[in-house]
Design an enzyme around this catalytic site. Structure first.
Site, PDB file in Angstrom:
ATOM      1  N   CYS A 118     -11.219 -22.600 -11.413  1.00 55.57           N
ATOM      2  CA  CYS A 118     -11.377 -22.222 -10.013  1.00 55.57           C
ATOM      3  C   CYS A 118     -11.232 -23.453  -9.127  1.00 55.57           C
ATOM      4  O   CYS A 118     -11.932 -24.443  -9.335  1.00 55.57           O
ATOM      5  CB  CYS A 118     -12.741 -21.565  -9.808  1.00 55.57           C
ATOM      6  N   ASP A 137       0.033  -0.031  17.179  1.00 56.32           N
ATOM      7  CA  ASP A 137      -0.705  -0.430  15.992  1.00 56.32           C
ATOM      8  C   ASP A 137      -2.111  -0.839  16.390  1.00 56.32           C
ATOM      9  O   ASP A 137      -2.369  -1.963  16.776  1.00 56.32           O
ATOM     10  CB  ASP A 137       0.031  -1.591  15.323  1.00 56.32           C
ATOM     11  N   LYS A 158       7.641  13.821  19.077  1.00 57.46           N
ATOM     12  CA  LYS A 158       6.844  15.040  19.054  1.00 57.46           C
ATOM     13  C   LYS A 158       7.657  16.176  19.671  1.00 57.46           C
ATOM     14  O   LYS A 158       8.379  15.959  20.641  1.00 57.46           O
ATOM     15  CB  LYS A 158       5.563  14.860  19.879  1.00 57.46           C
ATOM     16  N   ARG A 206     -11.425   7.882  14.011  1.00 55.30           N
ATOM     17  CA  ARG A 206     -10.846   8.991  13.279  1.00 55.30           C
ATOM     18  C   ARG A 206     -11.585   9.244  11.964  1.00 55.30           C
ATOM     19  O   ARG A 206     -11.727  10.371  11.536  1.00 55.30           O
ATOM     20  CB  ARG A 206      -9.367   8.705  12.991  1.00 55.30           C
ATOM     21  N   TYR A 264       0.844  -1.199   0.000  1.00 60.37           N
ATOM     22  CA  TYR A 264       0.000   0.000   0.000  1.00 60.37           C
ATOM     23  C   TYR A 264       0.879   1.249   0.000  1.00 60.37           C
ATOM     24  O   TYR A 264       0.670   2.171  -0.788  1.00 60.37           O
ATOM     25  CB  TYR A 264      -0.918  -0.024   1.220  1.00 60.37           C
ATOM     26  N   SER A 317      -2.886  12.970  10.584  1.00 68.39           N
ATOM     27  CA  SER A 317      -2.078  11.778  10.442  1.00 68.39           C
ATOM     28  C   SER A 317      -0.616  12.157  10.716  1.00 68.39           C
ATOM     29  O   SER A 317      -0.325  13.318  10.968  1.00 68.39           O
ATOM     30  CB  SER A 317      -2.298  11.288   9.023  1.00 68.39           C
ATOM     31  N   LYS A 340       4.819   3.928  18.733  1.00 69.79           N
ATOM     32  CA  LYS A 340       3.645   4.082  17.877  1.00 69.79           C
ATOM     33  C   LYS A 340       2.897   2.761  17.908  1.00 69.79           C
ATOM     34  O   LYS A 340       3.371   1.741  17.430  1.00 69.79           O
ATOM     35  CB  LYS A 340       4.074   4.415  16.447  1.00 69.79           C
ATOM     36  N   GLU A 356       7.605   8.383  22.068  1.00 66.59           N
ATOM     37  CA  GLU A 356       6.795   7.279  22.590  1.00 66.59           C
ATOM     38  C   GLU A 356       6.595   6.243  21.490  1.00 66.59           C
ATOM     39  O   GLU A 356       6.798   6.539  20.316  1.00 66.59           O
ATOM     40  CB  GLU A 356       5.454   7.788  23.122  1.00 66.59           C
TER      41      GLU A 356
HETATM   42  S1  IVH Z   1       0.122  11.202  17.840  1.00 71.48           S
HETATM   43  C1  IVH Z   1      -1.093  14.604  14.848  1.00 71.48           C
HETATM   44  N1  IVH Z   1       1.071   9.147  19.120  1.00 71.48           N
HETATM   45  O1  IVH Z   1      -0.736   6.890  14.405  1.00 71.48           O
HETATM   46  C2  IVH Z   1      -0.879  13.161  15.003  1.00 71.48           C
HETATM   47  N2  IVH Z   1      -0.261   8.738  17.209  1.00 71.48           N
HETATM   48  O2  IVH Z   1      -0.350   8.149  11.689  1.00 71.48           O
HETATM   49  C3  IVH Z   1      -1.369  12.688  16.324  1.00 71.48           C
HETATM   50  N3  IVH Z   1      -0.602   6.377  16.734  1.00 71.48           N
HETATM   51  O3  IVH Z   1      -3.895   8.208  13.859  1.00 71.48           O
HETATM   52  C4  IVH Z   1      -1.035  11.303  16.538  1.00 71.48           C
HETATM   53  N4  IVH Z   1       0.550   5.598  18.416  1.00 71.48           N
HETATM   54  O4  IVH Z   1      -3.692   6.296  15.483  1.00 71.48           O
HETATM   55  C5  IVH Z   1       0.339   9.568  18.076  1.00 71.48           C
HETATM   56  N5  IVH Z   1       1.975   7.436  20.353  1.00 71.48           N
HETATM   57  C6  IVH Z   1       1.225   7.839  19.341  1.00 71.48           C
HETATM   58  C7  IVH Z   1       0.604   6.938  18.478  1.00 71.48           C
HETATM   59  C8  IVH Z   1      -0.128   7.445  17.417  1.00 71.48           C
HETATM   60  C9  IVH Z   1      -0.190   5.294  17.365  1.00 71.48           C
HETATM   61  C10 IVH Z   1      -1.420   6.386  15.511  1.00 71.48           C
HETATM   62  C11 IVH Z   1      -2.645   7.187  15.625  1.00 71.48           C
HETATM   63  C12 IVH Z   1      -2.654   8.132  14.469  1.00 71.48           C
HETATM   64  C13 IVH Z   1      -1.651   7.535  13.577  1.00 71.48           C
HETATM   65  C14 IVH Z   1      -0.998   8.638  12.800  1.00 71.48           C
END
Ligand code: IVH
Length: 673
Positions: free
Chosen positions: A409, A114, A291, A133, A34, A80, A112, A110
């Protein structure tokens, strides 16, 4: 392929896979594949800025909300994250923001997670709404499901009797790896389908229509940020980490593994450390999020189209392992797609046992030259569906046979054809058990036979109980059989029978649409119906004859021919004929066509000035070819011919989705044949 065509094709693909992933929670391709599509699209758009449109998938976040849940608007859009694929890309991001701000920047790092992003809205301390979302601006109301998660407080902890008047917190709903595996084991024992990974399990459970089912799923939540907050007297935080302390102090769960990093070096260390430890984490993490800690700096950095500049996802590389490819089995999906699947010597990759992996399609197998018995490299990319990356040819002993895809098939024995230019081979059998539920759904749908009341749940029962083996079977079910189904009152059973009876009168175009022939949608069905008048004529048409029709290209022509060439399909049509579908009756076919001419059944509206003829002459042309000319635009209008000076009628046509064509196009349509 020229860039504009390729861009269009990529958008279609991306949209389709978005839909599979975000709406159905049932992806067909790996995240890596993707991402490749997305990257190619972004690249092409960067090279040809003229091709960028507002509705391109690069310009928005996700997919539209599913229809079943109420929509919830996000006051602050849920953005995102931009991706960094390695340390270098993380450094590049950091250098960019330092340059922009001209000062040093402290980061907060922190994992990320899933899972599935959600927003919780607390008013005066009470949880009132939870939403997904969605596309970032509008999500789905999943409040009753989120409430079933034990780690989500329905009331906030009172802080000195001072809960915020309003608080929007964002976080990720996820499933711990251990609990995910326990759940899948139990599902296997109960004969239920398994979830591919913790992410799908979490997403599927949150987007469950029945909260009772959600409640049985071992879901968890971590909150990682604030949307809006109002009415917290005397409370102002300056940094992201302080805002998390505040969130935590209200009794909300935050990520334990978060760290403040004084420098980029610390953040890079964190990235590598987490990557090394990822298998020890109780949850699936696909990267880290960095961040900018200072909220004023965050604000100053601002946003790009879909993601803020102040944060970035540092993705982990996919995990790989080698194992032995025992066999290649061919699966048939709901849409009839044949997918080769690798059966593997079980191997653990990142704490999950992998027994099967996708081989995508026949070209990929040939390109990689993967053979049964080979030692192969398996990768869990984006942690969705594992894939076979490559054979380890140095470990190939002796001669091994190349794999060939079956041309029948494996489920129903009908032809499995692969149209030119497509990668996927598909079963054309209308009665194929692998596709049957989908086939009947299409057959009964509103635009086709319009059998109101015959929904997914009923279709599942009919197919699972073996009551129908093809759509024609619907017409031989008796009242008692319908009434015997779950959640079926006598009255609704009678209603279905009435609906089925009424459906026998549907016109040729809709019956054709109901057959679910690949690439034959509502418009093409109508075109074919008005050209041939009856299904028998379409059935016996050659690809060349079909292609001669304006609007029918080689792809459609071939798939019509493939469909009707199949013996099993012909016998289903025979059965539909015997069931009394009028559009198929021999008597009807003998009747003269009610109207003929290329424009039969088509309505035209002329607006603006015409150059080569008067309005009256134009209308006359339409009538001579069997169509109708009208002066006002409605949803029943087929074409609006717009010349210079066209105004409100053109606008109305566009808003209704009616085709707007030029005088030249119109003349071409008149002259063809
Ligand atoms: S911060 C402005 N922190 O990743 C972005 N996102 O690609 C705010 N996600 O939709 C997101 N762990 O579902 C943030 N520690 C984390 C995260 C996290 C997973 C996901 C979240 C978001 C996606 C963004």
């Amino acid at each position: 392929m020229n860039p504009s065509k390729r861009v269009q094709k990529l958008r279609e693909l991306v949209n389709y896979h978005n839909y599979r992933y975000y709406v159905l929670d049932d992806p067909e391709i790996s995240d890596a594949d993707y991402d490749r599509l997305m990257r190619e699209l972004a690249q092409l758009e960067a090279e040809h800025p003229g091709l960028v449109t507002a509705d391109s998938p690069t310009q928005r976040v996700g997919a539209a909300p599913a229809e079943e849940f109420a929509a919830v608007a996000h006051a602050v859009p849920m953005l995102s994250l931009g991706n960094a694929m390695n340390e270098d890309e993380l450094r590049t991001w950091y250098e960019g923001i330092v340059r922009q701000l001209g000062e040093t920047i402290e980061l907060y790092a922190e994992p990320k997670l899933d899972g599935l992003a959600v927003e919780l809205l607390y008013q005066n301390g009470s949880l009132v709404v939870s939403s997904t979302r969605g596309d970032g601006f509008t999500g789905e109301d999943v409040t009753s499901n989120i409430r079933t998660i034990r780690s989500v407080p329905t009331r906030l902890v009172e802080r000195e009797n001072n809960a915020p008047a309003l608080l929007e917190v964002r976080g990720e709903v996820y499933m711990e790896k251990k609990r995910f595996e326990e759940m899948n084991r139990a599902r296997a024992e109960a004969g239920e389908t398994l979830f591919a990974n913790p992410r799908n399990a979490a997403a599927g459970s949150v987007r469950q229509l029945d909260p009772k089912i959600t409640a049985t799923r071992p879901l968890d939540i971590f909150l990682y940020g604030i949307g809006r907050v109002k009415g917290v007297a005397g409370r102002k935080f300056k940094t992201h980490s302080e805002s998390l302390d505040f969130v935590r102090s209200l009794g909300l769960r935050t990520i334990r593994e978060g760290r403040t990093c004084k420098s980029l070096e610390q953040a890079v260390d964190y990235y590598h450390q987490m990557q090394q430890n990822r298998d020890q984490l109780p949850y699936e993490a696909d990267g880290v999020v960095l961040k900018v800690n200072d909220l004023a700096q965050q604000l100053e950095l601002g946003e790009r189209a879909r993601s803020p500049r102040y944060a970035i996802a540092g993705k982990f590389p996919p995990r790989r392992q080698t194992t032995v490819l025992r066999d290649i089995k061919v699966q048939v999906g709901r849409t009839g797609a044949l997918t080769p699947v690798a059966e593997l010597e079980p191997v653990r990759i990142g704490g999950v046992e992998v027994r099967r992996a996708t081989l995508h399609n026949e070209d990929e197998i040939a390109r990689k030259d993967v053979r049964i018995g080979d030692t192969v490299v398996i990768q869990r990319a984006g942690d969705v569906i594992p894939e076979v990356v490559t054979p380890v040819t140095t470990r190939r002993k002796g001669r091994r046979k190349r794999f060939t895809m079956p041309t029948k098939c494996p489920v129903c024995g009908a032809d499995a054809t692969r149209p030119e230019g497509e990668a996927v081979r598909r079963c054309v059998g209308i009665a194929c058990p692998a596709k049957l539920k989908g086939t009947i759904e299409v057959f009964a749908s509103k635009a086709a036979m319009d059998i109101d009341g015959l929904g997914t749940k009923l279709i599942e029962q009919l197919v699972d109980n073996g009551m129908v083996t093809d759509p024609a079977g619907l017409y031989s079910l008796k009242l008692e059989q319908w009434a015997g189904l779950e959640r079926m009152a006598d009255k609704s059973a009678q209603n279905i029978l009435d609906q089925l009876e009424a459906s026998k009168e549907r016109p040729v175009g809709r019956v054709l649409l109901a057959l679910g022939i690949r690439n034959v949608g509502a418009h093409v069905s109508d075109v074919l119906a008005s050209h041939f008048g009856g299904i028998d004529a379409i059935m016996n048409a050659s690809a060349e004859e079909l292609e001669e029709i304006n609007e029918i290209g080689p792809v459609v022509a071939q798939s019509v021919v493939n469909f009707f060439r199949d013996k099993a399909n012909r016998s289903v049509i025979e059965r539909l004929r015997n069931a009394g579908i009028r559009a198929l009756s021999r008597k009807r076919a003998a009747e003269p066509k009610p109207k003929n001419g290329r424009f039969a059944g088509k309505t035209f509206v002329f607006t603006g000035s015409l150059e080569s003829m008067t309005r009256q002459e134009a209308s006359e042309k339409v009538r001579r070819l069997g169509g109708r000319a009208s002066s006002s635009v409605s949803k029943n209008t087929d074409y609006v011919v717009a010349g210079p000076g066209a105004g409100s009628k053109r606008a109305k046509a566009e808003s209704l989705g009616v085709s707007v064509i030029s005088e030249k196009d119109f003349l071409k349509m008149c002259e063809e044949e």
